[in-house]
Write a protein that holds these residues in place. Sequence first.
Motif, PDB file in Angstrom:
ATOM      1  N   GLN A 137       0.828  -1.205   0.000  1.00  0.00           N
ATOM      2  CA  GLN A 137       0.000   0.000   0.000  1.00  0.00           C
ATOM      3  C   GLN A 137       0.861   1.254   0.000  1.00  0.00           C
ATOM      4  O   GLN A 137       0.555   2.237  -0.673  1.00  0.00           O
ATOM      5  N   LEU A 138       1.958   1.241   0.747  1.00  0.00           N
ATOM      6  CA  LEU A 138       2.861   2.385   0.797  1.00  0.00           C
ATOM      7  C   LEU A 138       3.391   2.709  -0.603  1.00  0.00           C
ATOM      8  O   LEU A 138       3.390   3.875  -1.031  1.00  0.00           O
ATOM      9  N   VAL A 139       3.814   1.694  -1.325  1.00  0.00           N
ATOM     10  CA  VAL A 139       4.328   1.887  -2.683  1.00  0.00           C
ATOM     11  C   VAL A 139       3.230   2.374  -3.608  1.00  0.00           C
ATOM     12  O   VAL A 139       3.434   3.268  -4.438  1.00  0.00           O
ATOM     13  N   SER A 140       2.031   1.793  -3.467  1.00  0.00           N
ATOM     14  CA  SER A 140       0.905   2.187  -4.314  1.00  0.00           C
ATOM     15  C   SER A 140       0.513   3.646  -4.094  1.00  0.00           C
ATOM     16  O   SER A 140       0.252   4.388  -5.048  1.00  0.00           O
ATOM     17  N   GLU A 141       0.472   4.079  -2.845  1.00  0.00           N
ATOM     18  CA  GLU A 141       0.120   5.465  -2.544  1.00  0.00           C
ATOM     19  C   GLU A 141       1.168   6.427  -3.091  1.00  0.00           C
ATOM     20  O   GLU A 141       0.848   7.512  -3.580  1.00  0.00           O
ATOM     21  N   ALA A 142       2.437   6.020  -3.022  1.00  0.00           N
ATOM     22  CA  ALA A 142       3.497   6.862  -3.570  1.00  0.00           C
ATOM     23  C   ALA A 142       3.363   6.992  -5.080  1.00  0.00           C
ATOM     24  O   ALA A 142       3.536   8.087  -5.645  1.00  0.00           O
ATOM     25  N   GLN A 143       3.013   5.900  -5.762  1.00  0.00           N
ATOM     26  CA  GLN A 143       2.803   5.960  -7.208  1.00  0.00           C
ATOM     27  C   GLN A 143       1.632   6.865  -7.551  1.00  0.00           C
ATOM     28  O   GLN A 143       1.671   7.597  -8.548  1.00  0.00           O
ATOM     29  N   ARG A 144       0.593   6.810  -6.740  1.00  0.00           N
ATOM     30  CA  ARG A 144      -0.575   7.666  -6.970  1.00  0.00           C
ATOM     31  C   ARG A 144      -0.201   9.136  -6.971  1.00  0.00           C
ATOM     32  O   ARG A 144      -0.678   9.913  -7.803  1.00  0.00           O
ATOM     33  N   ARG A 145       0.668   9.535  -6.063  1.00  0.00           N
ATOM     34  CA  ARG A 145       1.042  10.941  -5.941  1.00  0.00           C
ATOM     35  C   ARG A 145       2.298  11.303  -6.736  1.00  0.00           C
ATOM     36  O   ARG A 145       2.689  12.462  -6.764  1.00  0.00           O
ATOM     37  N   GLY A 146       2.944  10.332  -7.361  1.00  0.00           N
ATOM     38  CA  GLY A 146       4.147  10.640  -8.115  1.00  0.00           C
ATOM     39  C   GLY A 146       5.360  10.857  -7.239  1.00  0.00           C
ATOM     40  O   GLY A 146       6.302  11.561  -7.629  1.00  0.00           O
ATOM     41  N   LEU A 147       5.359  10.244  -6.068  1.00  0.00           N
ATOM     42  CA  LEU A 147       6.483  10.352  -5.152  1.00  0.00           C
ATOM     43  C   LEU A 147       7.482   9.249  -5.474  1.00  0.00           C
ATOM     44  O   LEU A 147       7.145   8.067  -5.465  1.00  0.00           O
ATOM     45  N   SER A 148       8.718   9.617  -5.789  1.00  0.00           N
ATOM     46  CA  SER A 148       9.762   8.636  -6.130  1.00  0.00           C
ATOM     47  C   SER A 148      10.284   8.011  -4.840  1.00  0.00           C
ATOM     48  O   SER A 148      11.273   8.464  -4.267  1.00  0.00           O
ATOM     49  N   SER A 218      -5.510   9.850  11.676  1.00  0.00           N
ATOM     50  CA  SER A 218      -6.355   9.154  10.721  1.00  0.00           C
ATOM     51  C   SER A 218      -7.250   8.167  11.455  1.00  0.00           C
ATOM     52  O   SER A 218      -7.033   7.854  12.621  1.00  0.00           O
ATOM     53  N   ALA A 219      -8.239   7.657  10.714  1.00  0.00           N
ATOM     54  CA  ALA A 219      -9.207   6.750  11.328  1.00  0.00           C
ATOM     55  C   ALA A 219      -8.716   5.316  11.383  1.00  0.00           C
ATOM     56  O   ALA A 219      -9.252   4.500  12.135  1.00  0.00           O
ATOM     57  N   SER A 220      -7.708   4.969  10.576  1.00  0.00           N
ATOM     58  CA  SER A 220      -7.228   3.591  10.536  1.00  0.00           C
ATOM     59  C   SER A 220      -5.763   3.582  10.121  1.00  0.00           C
ATOM     60  O   SER A 220      -5.213   4.594   9.687  1.00  0.00           O
ATOM     61  N   VAL A 221      -5.141   2.404  10.237  1.00  0.00           N
ATOM     62  CA  VAL A 221      -3.748   2.262   9.822  1.00  0.00           C
ATOM     63  C   VAL A 221      -3.608   2.499   8.326  1.00  0.00           C
ATOM     64  O   VAL A 221      -2.690   3.184   7.869  1.00  0.00           O
ATOM     65  N   GLU A 222      -4.528   1.910   7.548  1.00  0.00           N
ATOM     66  CA  GLU A 222      -4.468   2.064   6.096  1.00  0.00           C
ATOM     67  C   GLU A 222      -4.647   3.527   5.692  1.00  0.00           C
ATOM     68  O   GLU A 222      -3.943   4.028   4.804  1.00  0.00           O
ATOM     69  N   GLN A 223      -5.560   4.213   6.344  1.00  0.00           N
ATOM     70  CA  GLN A 223      -5.763   5.628   6.049  1.00  0.00           C
ATOM     71  C   GLN A 223      -4.538   6.439   6.463  1.00  0.00           C
ATOM     72  O   GLN A 223      -4.181   7.437   5.813  1.00  0.00           O
ATOM     73  N   ALA A 224      -3.870   6.011   7.516  1.00  0.00           N
ATOM     74  CA  ALA A 224      -2.685   6.726   7.984  1.00  0.00           C
ATOM     75  C   ALA A 224      -1.556   6.660   6.963  1.00  0.00           C
ATOM     76  O   ALA A 224      -0.797   7.617   6.793  1.00  0.00           O
ATOM     77  N   VAL A 225      -1.417   5.521   6.277  1.00  0.00           N
ATOM     78  CA  VAL A 225      -0.390   5.400   5.236  1.00  0.00           C
ATOM     79  C   VAL A 225      -0.675   6.387   4.112  1.00  0.00           C
ATOM     80  O   VAL A 225       0.229   7.071   3.624  1.00  0.00           O
ATOM     81  N   LYS A 226      -1.930   6.466   3.692  1.00  0.00           N
ATOM     82  CA  LYS A 226      -2.311   7.421   2.651  1.00  0.00           C
ATOM     83  C   LYS A 226      -2.065   8.849   3.113  1.00  0.00           C
ATOM     84  O   LYS A 226      -1.518   9.689   2.377  1.00  0.00           O
ATOM     85  N   THR A 227      -2.441   9.142   4.353  1.00  0.00           N
ATOM     86  CA  THR A 227      -2.264  10.492   4.894  1.00  0.00           C
ATOM     87  C   THR A 227      -0.788  10.861   4.963  1.00  0.00           C
ATOM     88  O   THR A 227      -0.401  11.995   4.670  1.00  0.00           O
ATOM     89  N   LEU A 228       0.059   9.896   5.343  1.00  0.00           N
ATOM     90  CA  LEU A 228       1.496  10.142   5.407  1.00  0.00           C
ATOM     91  C   LEU A 228       2.049  10.503   4.036  1.00  0.00           C
ATOM     92  O   LEU A 228       2.790  11.495   3.888  1.00  0.00           O
ATOM     93  N   VAL A 229       1.720   9.712   3.033  1.00  0.00           N
ATOM     94  CA  VAL A 229       2.223   9.972   1.678  1.00  0.00           C
ATOM     95  C   VAL A 229       1.723  11.321   1.184  1.00  0.00           C
ATOM     96  O   VAL A 229       2.478  12.105   0.590  1.00  0.00           O
ATOM     97  N   ASP A 230       0.451  11.628   1.436  1.00  0.00           N
ATOM     98  CA  ASP A 230      -0.095  12.918   1.004  1.00  0.00           C
ATOM     99  C   ASP A 230       0.618  14.077   1.698  1.00  0.00           C
ATOM    100  O   ASP A 230       0.960  15.083   1.067  1.00  0.00           O
ATOM    101  N   ALA A 231       0.853  13.943   2.994  1.00  0.00           N
ATOM    102  CA  ALA A 231       1.478  15.030   3.751  1.00  0.00           C
ATOM    103  C   ALA A 231       2.901  15.283   3.281  1.00  0.00           C
ATOM    104  O   ALA A 231       3.315  16.430   3.073  1.00  0.00           O
ATOM    105  N   VAL A 232       3.670  14.211   3.099  1.00  0.00           N
ATOM    106  CA  VAL A 232       5.057  14.362   2.649  1.00  0.00           C
ATOM    107  C   VAL A 232       5.099  14.939   1.239  1.00  0.00           C
ATOM    108  O   VAL A 232       5.868  15.861   0.946  1.00  0.00           O
TER     109      VAL A 232
END
Length: 332
Positions: A137-148, A218-232
Amino acid sequence: MRFLGIVALLLGLSLGARADSLNMVVLPVDGRGETERQEALQQGLKQMLVRLSGKQQVVDQPVTEQALAQLDRWVTRYDYNGDTLLARYDTHGLMDFMAVEGAPVWGFPRPQVLIWLVEQGAGRGDMVAGDHELREQLVSEAQRRGLSLVVPEWDSQDRNAVTVADVRGRFDNQLLSASDRYSHELVVAAVLYEGSPTKVSWRVLQGNKTLDQGREESASVEQAVKTLVDAVTDQLAQRYAVASSASQQLTLLEVEQVQTLADWYQLQGFLSGLSGMRAVSLVQTSDQVVTFGLDFGASDSQLRSLLELSRQLRPCPDDVVAGPQWRYCWRP
């Protein structure tokens, strides 16, 4: 003179060898009809605009509506794979369009971000790496935002160099030492605390300097991963994305210790690829010193931040000789 002649010749060559790995979006579809395809491609274009601007708010700006009105112009290819649609977009054309419309653009190359993320559960904590359940999920969220994003192997070499307690306790010497084996420009150190709410604290490091930091809920662990990638990603885009403005001024960049043609070519390629860089022109060369004229479309502070992404390029001010140009040294 021979060096200058070769440089002048190479200035006309394209630097298109840079691979664009961010031009594809994977989209879920309910069917393969025209309506479903067009809806998916529109959502993909919005995701591309967020990815290329670095800012989620871009979908609410006029540039998104204008781009959607020309959807066929941006889609270069699409293929189906089961219940997903793989769509490719013209990233360079989109970035040019966004720049003309005054939208921020986060171009290429982007900094490689090495992330040390600890999931702090009931025990000592686990590194989100290797076969950890959150890694995909961490890798997928990074790809979504274009984070290398670079995720560590977390093998015996990593485990001997750094511990989850080092990340949690902010022992950056161990963390940075362990990071040396990976290609990267920036390091993210983050800790995820499961609970109600789930919290994640993070820092972006450039060497020993902390560029940004934050703490999200965040409301969950999975949401927290998304929130982390978005914030960074939001913070990095704030630093590196450029909304070009009209300017007739050139920044003179004098670089010392450029000893070989390969050094020059690597330096010129780095400068040309920076977000907001409209043109890089050779002004002068002598011995091991090369002076470029930089037509940059934003502020000096943003240009300085972008230059810091190079490990080889560092300021080397000369207090004796004053002048309008910036002085840097090249360190292969």
